[in-house]
Scaffold this active site. Structure first.
Site, PDB file in Angstrom:
ATOM      1  N   GLU A 176      -5.930  -4.447  -0.686  1.00  0.00           N
ATOM      2  CA  GLU A 176      -4.556  -4.113  -0.288  1.00  0.00           C
ATOM      3  C   GLU A 176      -4.583  -3.305   0.994  1.00  0.00           C
ATOM      4  OE1 GLU A 176      -2.018  -2.066  -3.115  1.00  0.00           O
ATOM      5  OE2 GLU A 176      -2.716  -3.372  -4.731  1.00  0.00           O
ATOM      6  N   HIS A 222      -2.900  -4.011 -13.519  1.00  0.00           N
ATOM      7  CA  HIS A 222      -2.172  -3.358 -12.437  1.00  0.00           C
ATOM      8  C   HIS A 222      -1.053  -2.542 -13.093  1.00  0.00           C
ATOM      9  CE1 HIS A 222      -1.474  -3.689  -7.852  1.00  0.00           C
ATOM     10  NE2 HIS A 222      -0.687  -2.713  -8.291  1.00  0.00           N
ATOM     11  N   TYR A 263      -4.476   2.756   2.651  1.00  0.00           N
ATOM     12  CA  TYR A 263      -3.151   2.967   3.234  1.00  0.00           C
ATOM     13  C   TYR A 263      -3.095   4.099   4.259  1.00  0.00           C
ATOM     14  CZ  TYR A 263      -1.255  -0.343  -0.099  1.00  0.00           C
ATOM     15  OH  TYR A 263      -0.990  -1.496  -0.789  1.00  0.00           O
ATOM     16  N   GLU A 303      -6.661   0.453  -8.764  1.00  0.00           N
ATOM     17  CA  GLU A 303      -6.397   1.868  -8.466  1.00  0.00           C
ATOM     18  C   GLU A 303      -6.347   2.757  -9.706  1.00  0.00           C
ATOM     19  OE1 GLU A 303      -2.993   2.313  -5.926  1.00  0.00           O
ATOM     20  OE2 GLU A 303      -3.876   1.125  -4.317  1.00  0.00           O
ATOM     21  N   ARG A 339      -3.867 -12.733  -4.456  1.00  0.00           N
ATOM     22  CA  ARG A 339      -4.252 -11.763  -5.488  1.00  0.00           C
ATOM     23  C   ARG A 339      -3.008 -11.387  -6.284  1.00  0.00           C
ATOM     24  NH1 ARG A 339      -4.595  -5.711  -5.033  1.00  0.00           N
ATOM     25  NH2 ARG A 339      -5.627  -5.082  -6.951  1.00  0.00           N
ATOM     26  N   ASN A 374      -8.437  -0.534  -1.609  1.00  0.00           N
ATOM     27  CA  ASN A 374      -7.066  -0.474  -1.100  1.00  0.00           C
ATOM     28  C   ASN A 374      -6.986   0.686  -0.130  1.00  0.00           C
ATOM     29  OD1 ASN A 374      -6.585  -2.517  -2.895  1.00  0.00           O
ATOM     30  ND2 ASN A 374      -5.141  -1.362  -4.182  1.00  0.00           N
TER      31      ASN A 374
HETATM   32  C1  FCB Z   1      -0.637   0.621  -4.160  1.00  0.00           C
HETATM   33  C2  FCB Z   1      -0.349  -0.259  -5.350  1.00  0.00           C
HETATM   34  C3  FCB Z   1       0.596  -1.392  -5.073  1.00  0.00           C
HETATM   35  C4  FCB Z   1       1.698  -0.982  -4.133  1.00  0.00           C
HETATM   36  C5  FCB Z   1       1.144  -0.310  -2.906  1.00  0.00           C
HETATM   37  C6  FCB Z   1       2.168   0.096  -1.897  1.00  0.00           C
HETATM   38  O1  FCB Z   1      -0.964   1.897  -4.595  1.00  0.00           O
HETATM   39  O2  FCB Z   1      -1.550  -0.810  -5.842  1.00  0.00           O
HETATM   40  O3  FCB Z   1       1.069  -1.878  -6.286  1.00  0.00           O
HETATM   41  O4  FCB Z   1       2.611  -0.219  -4.790  1.00  0.00           O
HETATM   42  O5  FCB Z   1       0.417   0.828  -3.282  1.00  0.00           O
END
Ligand code: FCB
Length: 477
Positions: A382, A136, A311, A181, A92, A309
């Site tokens: 992600e 992006h 995290y 995002e 990607r 995404n």
């Molecule tokens: C996300 C972004 C990516 C990267 C990660 C850690 O928010 O999409 O570009 O910075 O975090």
């Protein structure tokens, strides 16, 4: 909502069963144009908001810029060869808007498009499925000068750009993500100003969010017109949002932040409406007069897939009367109308970004999208972690990152077992790169990059990920 059990300790891989993913599961890794390409002024590329922002004093840690980054623009052949060594099924990447349409209007730049044609052809020659993200975060600077995402016209410009890219690459790219995002583009870019273009105005952030989604809807239509067979989706960054306690004030704080972080995007994109409570929360910020008849239908143009995404998790608490609000990450706030909500840390292990590690949150997030919003195929577009890496004898043994991936892949598997149609997973990131406001100080890569020499070293996590892909799952430990 309640607090989850503590995530497994990082760095400790205890006894766990082997797990197999469904046949055809799309194993990938992700990057973004400004974070890796460099060649910022070559072959007709002109500045984006990130060039301007990173060249402005005090915006990016240590004054780092993406001028050179990983020099991927000149190293695409070697980088694709590394992807092939890892056995990636998909890659990607994002297209730099000002590389293919300098200035953001008018004709395409053939040299810019050629770079992406070469990249895609190289991927296909190695049996790697290209997954293209159109936006992006690198808005051409002249479009920002004309008002940026708070201006409605930017959505139409995005659709035109989409047509240029679809005409050039649609014959060889099957998977398309419109936006990456939009929360970050809107609320970090125009709310807190921690990201480019660095403006701080809550009403503008809300307008930006709306016009990003409008641009998405128009882009989906443009893609369908140019390439009816394209598989089209959008990528949102989602967080479970928990109240710090069952106290009504904390529960309400969680509702507010969930509204701004998650439902602001999920509801229009997948239900065609803004949540009523969110509109009420934002009443001191905006009256939503930027929303026109038909916008929400455009925004909710049917998709083929949804990218998520993931995290971390947010835990929040009620404002404290009379107390200065503790800004989330950086003042001013990226939570317009809810600036006084407090973000609570739980004391669980964190990454080098200070983000709490919370693999169960991925299960919750995937289940929520499936249960509450859509039956569409889902992809984790992600997921990953920054840790401080050290090169010892030419090797990087990144056990913490490896453990992070392992825990989150187990969570992904649990979601599949629970009935979520999760079809693929993209590690963030293929290689260390320019981490936005943090510059090169945060490393997320499975491949280590020495920014002085551009030497790449696959870390332990990369070798481990290659074995995961080979066996289509995780080995017993
Ligand atoms: C996300 C972004 C990516 C990267 C990660 C850690 O928010 O999409 O570009 O910075 O975090």
């Amino acid at each position: 909502m309640s607090n989850p059990a503590s995530p497994p300790a990082v760095g400790v891989l205890d006894e766990r069963p082997g797990l197999t993913f469904p046949p055809g599961f799309l194993w990938g890794a992700a990057t973004a144009a400004y974070q890796i390409e460099g060649a910022a002024a070559e072959d007709g590329r002109t500045p984006s908001i990130w060039d301007t922002f990173s060249h402005t004093d005090g915006r990016v840690v240590a004054g780092h810029t993406g001028d050179v980054a990983c020099d991927h623009y000149h190293r695409l052949g070697d980088d694709v060869a590394l992807m092939a060594e890892l056995g990636l099924k998909s890659y990607r990447f994002s297209v730099s808007w000002p590389r293919v349409q300098p200035g953001g209007t008018g004709a395409a730049n053939p040299q810019g498009l050629d770079f992406y044609r070469r990249l895609v052809d190289e991927l296909l020659a190695h049996g790697i499925e290209p997954w293209l993200t159109l936006y992006h975060w690198d808005l051409p600077q002249p479009l920002e000068d004309a008002g940026g995402w708070p201006a409605r016209d930017t959505a139409a410009r995005f659709a035109d750009y989409t047509t240029l890219v679809a005409d050039a690459l649609g014959d060889r790219v099957r998977y398309w993500t419109t936006l990456n995002e939009p929360w970050c583009s809107a609320f970090l870019g125009y709310g807190s100003g921690a990201h480019a273009p660095g403006r701080s105005n809550g009403a503008h952030a809300v307008r930006a969010g709306h016009h990003l989604m409008l641009g998405h809807g128009l882009a989906v239509q443009a893609l369908r017109a140019a390439r009816p067979s394209a598989e089209v989706g959008v990528t949102v960054n989602l967080y479970p949002v928990d109240p710090a306690s069952d106290a009504p004030g904390d529960v309400d704080a969680a509702r507010r932040i969930d509204g701004l972080a998650n439902r602001f995007f999920l509801d229009p994109l997948l239900r065609g409406s803004y949540p009523e409570d969110l509109v009420a929360d934002l009443s001191t910020v905006t009256d939503f007069d930027h929303v026109r008849d038909g916008d929400l239908a455009t925004i909710a143009t049917p998709l083929d897939l949804v990218g998520i995404n993931y995290y971390s998790r947010h835990v929040v608490a009620a404002p404290v009367e009379g107390a200065e609000p503790e800004p989330y990450w950086r003042a001013p706030s990226c939570w317009p109308g809810s600036e006084d909500v407090r973000f609570v840390t739980r004391g669980v292990p964190v990454t080098d970004m200070n983000w709490e590690i919370d693999a169960p949150g991925l299960v919750e997030t995937l289940r929520r999208v499936h249960d509450e919003y859509t039956d569409l195929p889902l992809y984790v577009t992600e997921n990953g972690s920054a840790f401080v890496d050290t090169v010892v004898d030419g090797e990087v043994d990144d056990v913490d990152r490896l453990a992070y991936f392992d825990a989150h892949l187990r969570a992904a598997h649990e979601a599949i077992n629970a009935g979520v149609p999760l079809r693929g997973y993209f590690a963030w990131s293929l290689m260390d790169n320019f981490e936005w406001a943090w510059g090169y100080t945060k490393r997320f890569g499975m491949i280590h990059v020495d920014y002085d020499t551009q030497v790449r070293i696959p870390k332990s996590s990369a070798r481990w990920y290659a074995s995961v892909i080979r066996r289509n799952g995780l080995a017993a430990q």
